[in-house]
Design an enzyme around this catalytic site. Structure first.
Site, PDB file in Angstrom:
ATOM      1  N   GLU A  48       0.847  -1.190   0.000  1.00  0.00           N
ATOM      2  CA  GLU A  48       0.000   0.000   0.000  1.00  0.00           C
ATOM      3  C   GLU A  48       0.890   1.250   0.000  1.00  0.00           C
ATOM      4  OE1 GLU A  48      -3.666   1.822   2.674  1.00  0.00           O
ATOM      5  OE2 GLU A  48      -2.093   0.694   3.695  1.00  0.00           O
ATOM      6  N   LYS A 120      -9.516   1.365  -2.252  1.00  0.00           N
ATOM      7  CA  LYS A 120      -9.716   0.855  -0.892  1.00  0.00           C
ATOM      8  C   LYS A 120     -11.120   1.167  -0.389  1.00  0.00           C
ATOM      9  CE  LYS A 120      -7.365   1.228   3.628  1.00  0.00           C
ATOM     10  NZ  LYS A 120      -6.227   1.887   4.300  1.00  0.00           N
ATOM     11  N   CYS A 161      -4.972  -3.135   3.014  1.00  0.00           N
ATOM     12  CA  CYS A 161      -4.707  -2.801   4.414  1.00  0.00           C
ATOM     13  C   CYS A 161      -5.904  -2.987   5.342  1.00  0.00           C
ATOM     14  CB  CYS A 161      -4.145  -1.378   4.498  1.00  0.00           C
ATOM     15  SG  CYS A 161      -3.318  -1.015   6.078  1.00  0.00           S
TER      16      CYS A 161
END
Length: 288
Positions: A48, A120, A161
């Site tokens: 990330e 995300k 994440c």
């Protein structure tokens, strides 16, 4: 399921310590991707925020560009073509047309074409006991949908994440045919020490999938500390490769046959049932 016949391939995670200098980050990533490809990797994933780790909002915006002008993305596309490998940019910070930022993953095929993008879904807004405070929603706009992409003989489910804490996302990806899942990260040291490995293994076990997750590692120029420990886990929850807390490369062979074996032995994806929750009333007070 993927149209191509199942075949094993070698996956690599590039563990980085990205800073505020875009050129330095590109050089570090390219060097390690070349190292992985030279060792036989055909799929290479970066963490990330590969292109920049900078907690200063002004500093971040000063170096960002739309994806069509992002220098790391351009470098990765050229490198994928040169090396004839798949490069998965775990995420890059790129400017959106509305002026906010997308935390966006890119999967680039061996012809240099972008075959998948994923923004995300879950944004990390939290105050930690050590005084750290994170408000991703102040800068970033979350994604709207889950994404899977077909690699040769393998369907890959994308996440980033903080997504790792939401099991329903990985189950949905597995039910859509993903055999390999990913959660490239910039995990904080404090939460990483407590949860990173167990969450990666849990997502693999729950879905009978490979988990391949590259991470940021160490003390960064902007002052943050990230956990590292990039990891590759097989569908039975066995850790095939795990990094430490320094930049580097880990690799493992990915065999789709292990996915079929794990899901055959524990067929939880076939046993999903709709669930409604009934909350019972308070127990009546006992009368003497």
């Amino acid at each position: 399921m993927p149209a191509a016949a199942p075949q094993s391939f070698v996956a690599a995670c590039v563990q980085m310590r990205s800073g505020v200098d875009a050129r330095a980050n590109i050089d570090a990533a390219v060097t390690m991707i070349r190292e992985a490809a030279a060792a036989g990797a055909t799929y290479v994933q970066t963490p990330e925020m590969s292109n920049v780790v900078n907690r200063s909002r002004d500093g971040l915006f000063a170096m960002l560009a739309p994806e069509e002008r992002d220098p790391m993305l351009a470098a990765f596309r050229a490198l994928a073509t040169e090396l004839r490998i798949t490069i998965h940019a775990g995420s890059l910070a790129v400017l959106r047309p509305d002026g906010k930022v997308a935390n966006r993953a890119f999967v680039i095929d061996p012809a240099g074409e972008i075959v998948a993008r994923y923004d995300k879904l879950h944004l990390f807004d939290v105050d930690l006991p050590n005084g750290e405070s994170w408000r991703e929603s102040n800068t970033y706009t979350g994604g709207l949908s889950a994404v899977a992409v077909d690699l040769p003989g393998m369907r890959l489910g994308l996440s980033i994440c903080y997504d790792i804490r939401f099991p329903y996302l990985y189950r949905a990806l597995a039910e859509a045919g993903a055999q390999m899942l990913s959660a490239p990260a910039c995990f904080t040291k404090q939460t990483g020490e407590a949860h990173w490995v167990v969450l990666q293994r849990a997502r693999a076990i729950e879905t009978g999938s490979f988990m391949v997750s590259a991470a940021q590692a160490g003390h960064h120029e902007d002052g943050r500390d990230t956990f590292g420990h990039s990891i590759i886990v097989d569908p039975w929850g066995r850790v095939l490769a795990e990094a430490g807390d320094a930049p580097g490369v880990i690799m493992a062979r990915i065999d789709p046959g292990l996915v079929a074996d794990a899901r055959g032995r524990i067929p939880t994806l076939q046993h999903t049932r709709p669930v409604s929750v009934q909350v019972a009333g308070a127990v009546a007070e006992k009368v003497a």
